[in-house]
Structure formats: C-alpha cells, structure tokens
Design an enzyme around this catalytic site. Structure first.
Site, PDB file in Angstrom:
ATOM      1  N   ALA A   1       1.480   4.820  -9.607  1.00 60.54           N
ATOM      2  CA  ALA A   1       0.586   6.169  -9.953  1.00 60.54           C
ATOM      3  C   ALA A   1       1.220   6.719 -11.089  1.00 60.54           C
ATOM      4  O   ALA A   1       0.266   7.501 -11.814  1.00 60.54           O
ATOM      5  CB  ALA A   1       0.316   7.112  -8.696  1.00 60.54           C
ATOM      6  N   ALA A   2       2.521   7.001 -11.448  1.00 62.11           N
ATOM      7  CA  ALA A   2       2.763   8.090 -12.316  1.00 62.11           C
ATOM      8  C   ALA A   2       2.568   7.776 -13.577  1.00 62.11           C
ATOM      9  O   ALA A   2       2.604   6.568 -14.173  1.00 62.11           O
ATOM     10  CB  ALA A   2       4.257   8.351 -12.111  1.00 62.11           C
ATOM     11  N   PRO A   3       2.354   8.952 -14.396  1.00 64.86           N
ATOM     12  CA  PRO A   3       2.476  10.364 -14.401  1.00 64.86           C
ATOM     13  C   PRO A   3       1.228  10.986 -13.811  1.00 64.86           C
ATOM     14  O   PRO A   3       1.051  12.172 -13.582  1.00 64.86           O
ATOM     15  CB  PRO A   3       2.829  10.716 -15.638  1.00 64.86           C
ATOM     16  CG  PRO A   3       2.053   9.984 -16.697  1.00 64.86           C
ATOM     17  CD  PRO A   3       1.895   8.630 -15.803  1.00 64.86           C
ATOM     18  N   GLY A   4       0.250  10.063 -13.577  1.00 69.37           N
ATOM     19  CA  GLY A   4      -0.853  10.761 -12.624  1.00 69.37           C
ATOM     20  C   GLY A   4      -2.112  10.780 -13.468  1.00 69.37           C
ATOM     21  O   GLY A   4      -3.074  11.390 -12.711  1.00 69.37           O
ATOM     22  N   GLY A   5      -2.241  10.384 -14.387  1.00 69.19           N
ATOM     23  CA  GLY A   5      -3.777  10.226 -15.202  1.00 69.19           C
ATOM     24  C   GLY A   5      -4.794   9.771 -14.518  1.00 69.19           C
ATOM     25  O   GLY A   5      -5.761  10.322 -14.372  1.00 69.19           O
TER      26      GLY A   5
ATOM     27  N   ASP B   1       5.009   5.957  -6.489  1.00 66.99           N
ATOM     28  CA  ASP B   1       5.830   5.548  -7.390  1.00 66.99           C
ATOM     29  C   ASP B   1       7.323   5.837  -7.033  1.00 66.99           C
ATOM     30  O   ASP B   1       7.666   6.617  -6.127  1.00 66.99           O
ATOM     31  CB  ASP B   1       5.668   6.627  -8.884  1.00 66.99           C
ATOM     32  CG  ASP B   1       6.168   6.067  -9.993  1.00 66.99           C
ATOM     33  OD1 ASP B   1       5.231   5.197 -10.788  1.00 66.99           O
ATOM     34  OD2 ASP B   1       7.336   5.869 -10.412  1.00 66.99           O
TER      35      ASP B   1
ATOM     36  N   ASP C   1       8.853   2.752  -3.266  1.00 67.66           N
ATOM     37  CA  ASP C   1       8.523   1.236  -3.784  1.00 67.66           C
ATOM     38  C   ASP C   1       7.339   0.561  -3.172  1.00 67.66           C
ATOM     39  O   ASP C   1       7.419   0.258  -2.097  1.00 67.66           O
ATOM     40  CB  ASP C   1       9.917   0.374  -3.557  1.00 67.66           C
ATOM     41  CG  ASP C   1       9.932  -0.997  -4.133  1.00 67.66           C
ATOM     42  OD1 ASP C   1       8.739  -1.379  -4.957  1.00 67.66           O
ATOM     43  OD2 ASP C   1      10.868  -1.693  -4.252  1.00 67.66           O
TER      44      ASP C   1
ATOM     45  N   CYS D   1      -1.950  -2.220 -19.772  1.00 69.73           N
ATOM     46  CA  CYS D   1      -1.703  -1.720 -21.161  1.00 69.73           C
ATOM     47  C   CYS D   1      -0.931  -2.982 -21.802  1.00 69.73           C
ATOM     48  O   CYS D   1      -0.206  -2.324 -22.847  1.00 69.73           O
ATOM     49  CB  CYS D   1      -1.119  -0.447 -21.324  1.00 69.73           C
ATOM     50  SG  CYS D   1       0.606  -0.126 -20.755  1.00 69.73           S
TER      51      CYS D   1
END
Length: 476
Positions: free
Chosen positions: A243-247, A266, A293, A373
C-alpha cells in the site's frame, strides 16, 4: 524534436525489453519495422516527463469545484500571473489536470552550476525544487542568492562535494540558491530543506510542496484510474496488499465515503508511518495500516489473539488491490536506469507469491485488481495468463473506466482477453512542445485525449473470483 536522449539502459536490459516488444505475435500483427519504431519511441518518451501534472482531489473533505478554485489561485502565485488552465477530467471526476509547458529551449546557462542526483533531477522535471540531500556537487564560488544552472548526473558518476563535473550531465534549468556551497557541504549536518528554488525550469510544472495538503494528492493519471476500476463500495472490507505511500489506499477510502474498512499492508515501517500520516492529513478514518510482509498475509492455521490483524483467514475480503512491487520501467521521466537484467527480472516470482495470497484471501464473488507501473510483458500480460491458468476460479472482467489501450500481444492471451486489460503506453503519441500560445488555442477535448495518452507506462487487470478456493494452489 526530443530535448533529451532516450533512456540509458544496460545493453542486456535494452535487449530484453526489445525482445518483448518485438515478439512474434506483435511483429506478425504489424511489421518488424513498425515494432522497432514503436520501441524506440517508448525509450525516448520514458526520458521525458508526461504532458500533464495530475492531482486527485480528496472529495471526502471538499468538492472538486472548491479545490479547483483554490488551486487556480495557487498557480497564479507560482506562475506570476501566467494563466494555466486546470481541467477536471470528464471520466475521472476527482482528478484535475494541469498542462506542463515546455521544453523551454532558450534558457541562458549560468557559470555557477549545481549537479544533482538522477532521482532529484527527475523530480525537478515534474515541478519540484532542489532539496539539499539531492545536491551532489556545487561550484566553488556559489553563494546564497546566486542564480544557478542545475544539471542532473544521470549516470551517477559525480563525486559528492565536487567543485566541478565534466561527465554526462543534463541541463534542467536555472534557480536561485538558498544556501552557499559551504552551508551545503560543511554546514549543518542532515540539512534537508530547499537548496535551490527553481525559477526557470526546462519544463514548467507546478510545485506541490505543502500545497493544499489536506485537499490534494499528487498522483499519476493511471494510478488514479486504479481505485475507480476496483470500484469500492461503502461498508465493504478491502485489502491493499502493497500500500505505501498510500495514494491508492486513501483513494479507495474516499470512494467508499470513508465507510467500511480498508486494510493496508507494507513491510517497510517508515513507509507505513507515512501512509498513516497521509490518511490523517486527508481526514480518513476507515484505514488501518500494518507493517507486515504481504506474502505472509494468509493465515494458514488457527492463531489466537490476532483477529483483525494480519495474517488473515482465507476469503476475508470483498475486494483486493495488488499494486505489485515491480521493475518500475514505466516511470517518467527516467533518463537512465542502471539496473542489471537480474534485478529487472526479479519481480515476477514475488508478484506470483502475492497473487497466490490475494486469490486465497478474496471472497467468492469478490474483485481483484492487479496493477504495475512497468512496461515489461513478463510482469503484466504474462502474469495475467499465468493467473488465469493457475487459478481456474478467476475470470477477467471489463474495466470501468477504460482509458488506457488494450494489452500487448505475446503472452498467448486471446484478442478478447487483451481488450479487457489496460496498458498505458506513452509511445502511442509524439512528444509535445507546449507553450502558452498552444494552451490558449487548444480544445479541451484534445487536451484530455493527450493527458490520457502521454502519461507514465502502467498496466491494470481486473479479475472476479467466481467460486471458492478451498485447496491451496501452487504458485511455482
């Protein structure tokens, strides 16, 4: 005419990518010459920033119209009265688009120079100022208040604290130094503030350093598409595996009207803390973040005292987002990647472990969205083909909204399956030179079309789990 050369890759990495983009299926559908042209275009696009800065409005706290008006005021200050439009995306109503003007080719280069690291340089091309940790070298006579030419050391060859550098460097524009050379290299330890305030960048993008932080989240356009494709509903229990950084996590919570439960995992503690800070800043209370994890998030036996915390029982979640760790080969701008072929290809096994966990944790009838990405076939379409074969309970689903192109050939997927995927491929449009005259004459629909196409490289697949999985599935 591109202002930068194509992304610099290790020869074995470039050959690996080229083989994917020139696979038999692709070449037979067009021609080898066309496939090669498109691949070279991709490498050039990756070195340049997208044509638009994309921000997502936190609709949990304010309306898009209210935030857009605040942002227009902010841009008037930043751009000293220069009128730059802020467009609301017609398909993604919580997304605002700001065109990037440039490249500006007539900026006078100054005698005083600062060299920054490649990562810092990439951020400057997206609108950031130069922060002290990103500065590698500065001219020996640099003083606070000097006008400085800023260059990116794209190959990482400049020595920290050097007074001059004659290696490969790329001009990013001019700025005003907030500090002297002595302040930067011999001054306060662990200084982290702005070192150079950019005043004449090659690409003019707005800075979002502490700009409307409770109302806006800086996010690439395809990343904003993902949560809409997941389509979370109020009251559901949703898992964001990496998930991080949470966008995307905060976007999910906002789309659910902050009603329900969003579990975010995360394995890096400081990233989890940053995610919690973002959720708090955006006023979202449905998010519960854990440093854990994600490959171990499935509870394989009865463990007392862990209800509501990871690991979780099978078939616990209504929807799951797996925005998987990946090679990141779609990020822009990126003028050089020093990764070895082993590093680039190391992600596929990890992604399969995570997919195995995600499928097991998803309820029957639940939705799984997989995204990356990167532009590699192995991490995208090949993973979809593998998942459909390995997990008979999965079916590909149409995506809404469908903004990217269809999937790339080469993984053995049928044409109708490729149409259900979204691949954002920046090579499909030529590089754009954009100035204020272009903006005043441009039609809104043409600008939206360009924003949809000229973005980072990205991939999205959406599955539904139509029946239960009671037996453990091998992910070898």
């Amino acid at each position: 005419m591109p202002i930068f050369h194509k992304i610099s890759l290790r020869p074995e990495v470039e050959n690996y990518l080229k083989q994917s983009f020139l696979n038999k299926e692709v070449v037979s559908a067009s021609s080898k010459q066309e496939a090669e042209r498109k691949f070279e275009a991709l490498l050039i696009r990756l070195a340049h920033p997208p044509s638009f800065t994309t921000v997502r409005v936190n609709t949990h706290l304010a309306s898009v119209e209210y935030v857009r008006d605040l942002l227009l005021e902010e841009l008037q200050k930043q751009f000293r009265g220069l009128r730059v439009p802020v467009l609301q995306h017609p398909t993604l109503p919580d997304v605002l688009l700001i065109p990037v003007t440039g490249p500006r080719r007539n900026i006078e280069r100054r005698q005083c120079e600062v060299i920054v690291g490649a990562q810092c340089g990439n951020a400057v091309l997206r609108g950031a100022h130069v922060y002290v940790p990103g500065i590698v070298s500065a001219s020996k006579f640099m003083k606070a208040g000097d006008v400085i030419s800023v260059y990116s050391d794209i190959k990482g060859k400049c020595k920290k604290g050097a007074k001059e550098f004659d290696g490969t460097k790329v001009f990013l524009g001019n700025g005003i130094s907030e500090l002297s050379r002595k302040d930067i290299f011999n001054g306060i330890p662990d200084l982290k503030g702005i070192g150079i305030r950019m005043t004449e960048p090659i690409y003019l993008s707005p800075s979002f350093d502490n700009v409307l932080p409770s109302y806006l989240f800086l996010q690439n356009l395809p990343s904003a598409v993902v949560a809409h494709v997941l389509n979370p509903q109020p009251g559901e229990k949703i898992l964001d595996l990496c998930a991080a950084p949470g966008g995307k996590t905060t976007h999910i919570a906002a789309l659910m009207q902050d009603q329900g439960e969003v579990i975010a995992l995360d394995k890096v503690l400081n990233k989890v803390e940053k995610l919690k800070q973002n959720a708090s800043l955006l006023g979202l209370h449905s998010i519960r973040a854990f440093c854990f994890d994600a490959t171990k998030a499935l509870k394989l036996g009865v463990i007392d005292g862990t209800e509501g915390t990871p690991p979780f029982l099978p078939e616990s979640f209504d929807r799951i987002l797996l925005d998987a760790p990946c090679s990141g080969m779609g990020q822009r701008p990126n003028m050089a990647c020093t990764w070895t072929l082993k590093e680039v290809t190391s992600y596929q096994p990890l992604q399969r472990k995570l997919l195995n966990v995600a499928v097991r944790l998803l309820k029957p009838g639940g939705v799984l969205v997989y995204s990356t990405c990167t532009v590699t076939l192995a991490e995208n379409e090949e993973q979809v083909a593998w998942a459909l074969t390995t997990f008979p309970c999965l079916q590909l689903q149409p995506q809404e909204p469908q903004i990217g192109g269809e999937g790339m050939m080469g993984a053995g997927l049928a044409p109708e399956q490729l149409k259900l995927l979204q691949r954002f491929d920046p090579s499909v449009v030529p590089l754009q030179d954009m100035d204020t005259d272009c903006l005043s004459d441009a039609k809104k629909e043409d600008m939206i079309w360009l924003a949809n196409k000229d973005c980072i490289g990205f991939f999205i697949a959406k599955f539904i789990k139509y029946k239960s999985t009671e037996e453990k599935v091998s992910w070898k």
